[in-house]
Design a protein around this motif. Structure first.
Motif, PDB file in Angstrom:
ATOM      1  N   GLY A 103       0.826  -1.211   0.000  1.00  0.00           N
ATOM      2  CA  GLY A 103       0.000   0.000   0.000  1.00  0.00           C
ATOM      3  C   GLY A 103       0.853   1.251   0.000  1.00  0.00           C
ATOM      4  N   ILE A 155      -5.294   0.486   4.081  1.00  0.00           N
ATOM      5  CA  ILE A 155      -4.435  -0.405   3.290  1.00  0.00           C
ATOM      6  C   ILE A 155      -4.938  -1.845   3.334  1.00  0.00           C
ATOM      7  CG2 ILE A 155      -2.107  -1.403   3.124  1.00  0.00           C
ATOM      8  CD1 ILE A 155      -0.975   1.383   3.504  1.00  0.00           C
ATOM      9  N   PHE A 212      -7.299  -2.061   0.711  1.00  0.00           N
ATOM     10  CA  PHE A 212      -6.561  -2.137  -0.565  1.00  0.00           C
ATOM     11  C   PHE A 212      -6.003  -3.550  -0.802  1.00  0.00           C
ATOM     12  CE2 PHE A 212      -2.495  -1.141  -2.927  1.00  0.00           C
ATOM     13  CZ  PHE A 212      -3.115  -0.934  -4.154  1.00  0.00           C
ATOM     14  N   ASN A 270      -0.180  -8.912  -3.434  1.00  0.00           N
ATOM     15  CA  ASN A 270      -0.350  -8.008  -2.289  1.00  0.00           C
ATOM     16  C   ASN A 270       0.648  -8.323  -1.172  1.00  0.00           C
ATOM     17  OD1 ASN A 270      -1.452 -10.307  -1.137  1.00  0.00           O
ATOM     18  ND2 ASN A 270      -3.514  -9.468  -0.878  1.00  0.00           N
TER      19      ASN A 270
END
Length: 352
Positions: A149, A318, A321, A332
């Motif tokens: 993030g 985040i 996200f 991720n």
């Protein structure tokens, strides 16, 4: 309707047990750094929940299974209240960090309670959770997860520093993202503030009134963790083993322990940054004026403290996200950060 816009709820509970952070956020999938936090709130823990989560490290596996389901139901209620209070109609998914009970990646163990299926059923929404387990299975630390993030949402800053239960940092070096836990922060400071009858050390005023204990701080600097190279991460177990016994055995006033440990945090953080570095500072510790000034005393760095919503809710944002990336099956979790065998897309998906 703009199809590039995605609406999500991010839910975060940190190790310092200061409550559950919730954000309702809008992402533009064409340019994810164009995000908006539309609503945000923190729900404090009752004394009962705080005690249970604090003691869960000692629970049997059956008790942990029960806690996982009950905490999931509790999170479902908290999220539903947040949705109703803000009259939120449009939700694509919920991303929940859960609450970390065990984190011992060197033993292949990490556990965040808050059952995803229970949350999905309660809220009637798609839920992404359990972001750390896969990374630990791939030989990683399972932490920190926020750096992806930092890279994609906050690329204008050289360094991102979060001051929560622990201080962690994220930055780019040789085209790779590096991130690690630096030292404990509020997980220690809150304990001694609570002992004095306060929830936390407001603006670091108690620390400022204490006496610095040089021998104790010198002992803390010698801890093996500080000599290790990243990837590395910290958990409550390490604090209970290495930090609290040292502070307690000094038999000094809580004010003096707060002063000494706050100065120790400042030293630990300052040595991470080169002179004049541009650093985005978020997390509850960003409000600790004594700590921020102490970091600057240790080294001349440009500490940028953003608007309050971002200070308080960057981690919840985040995790929303991370959920977005997971649902699109995009990376991720970065191996350069966690030490895992490969970059990967982590998180379990549950449908109502």
């Amino acid at each position: 309707m703009i199809i590039n816009n995605v609406f999500a709820i991010g839910v975060m509970s940190g190790t310092s047990l200061d409550g559950i952070d919730l954000v309702y956020v809008q992402f533009d999938k064409e340019k994810v750094s164009n995000f908006s936090i539309l609503y945000a709130d923190t729900v404090s823990y009752s004394e009962n929940w705080s005690t249970r989560l604090q003691n869960a490290i000692h629970f049997s596996s059956d008790d942990l299974k029960k806690l996982n389901l009950e905490y999931g139901a509790f999170l479902g209620d908290v999220i539903n209240d947040f949705i109703n209070k803000n009259e939120i109609k449009n939700i694509d998914f919920i991303a929940s960090h859960g609450h970390t009970v065990l984190h011992q990646p060197e033993k292949g163990v990490t556990l965040q309670v808050g059952d995803g299926q229970t949350i999905a059923t309660s809220t009637q929404q798609k839920v992404v959770c359990d972001f750390r387990t896969q990374d630990v299975k791939l030989g990683g630390q399972g932490a920190p997860l926020v750096p992806i993030g930092d890279e994609l949402l906050f690329s204008e800053y050289e360094y991102c520093l979060n001051l929560g239960g622990f201080a962690n940092v994220s930055y780019k070096k040789d085209h790779k993202r590096i991130a690690f836990d630096i030292c404990p922060v509020n997980i220690v400071l809150n304990k001694y503030a609570i002992r004095l009858g306060f929830e936390y050390d407001d603006k670091g005023k108690i620390a400022a009134s204490g006496t610095f204990l040089m021998a104790l701080e010198a002992d803390l600097r010698n801890l093996e963790y500080y000599q290790q190279k990243p990837p590395k991460s910290l958990g409550l177990e390490w604090v209970q083993k290495e930090i609290f016994p040292r502070l307690e055995s000094s038999e000094r006033r809580s004010e003096d322990l707060l002063r000494t440990f706050t100065d120790h945090i400042a030293w630990s953080i300052a040595k991470v940054f080169p002179k004049d570095a541009k650093v985005l500072v978020t997390g509850g510790g960003a409000f600790n004026e004594y700590l921020i000034a102490a970091i600057k005393r240790c080294k001349k760095v440009n500490l940028i403290i953003p608007e309050e919503k971002l200070i308080n809710y960057k981690e919840a944002l985040i995790f929303a996200f991370l959920g977005l990336l997971r649902l699109d099956n995009q990376i991720n979790c970065l191996k350069s950060v966690t030490g895992a065998a490969k970059n990967h897309s982590s998180g379990e998906i549950f449908c109502p």
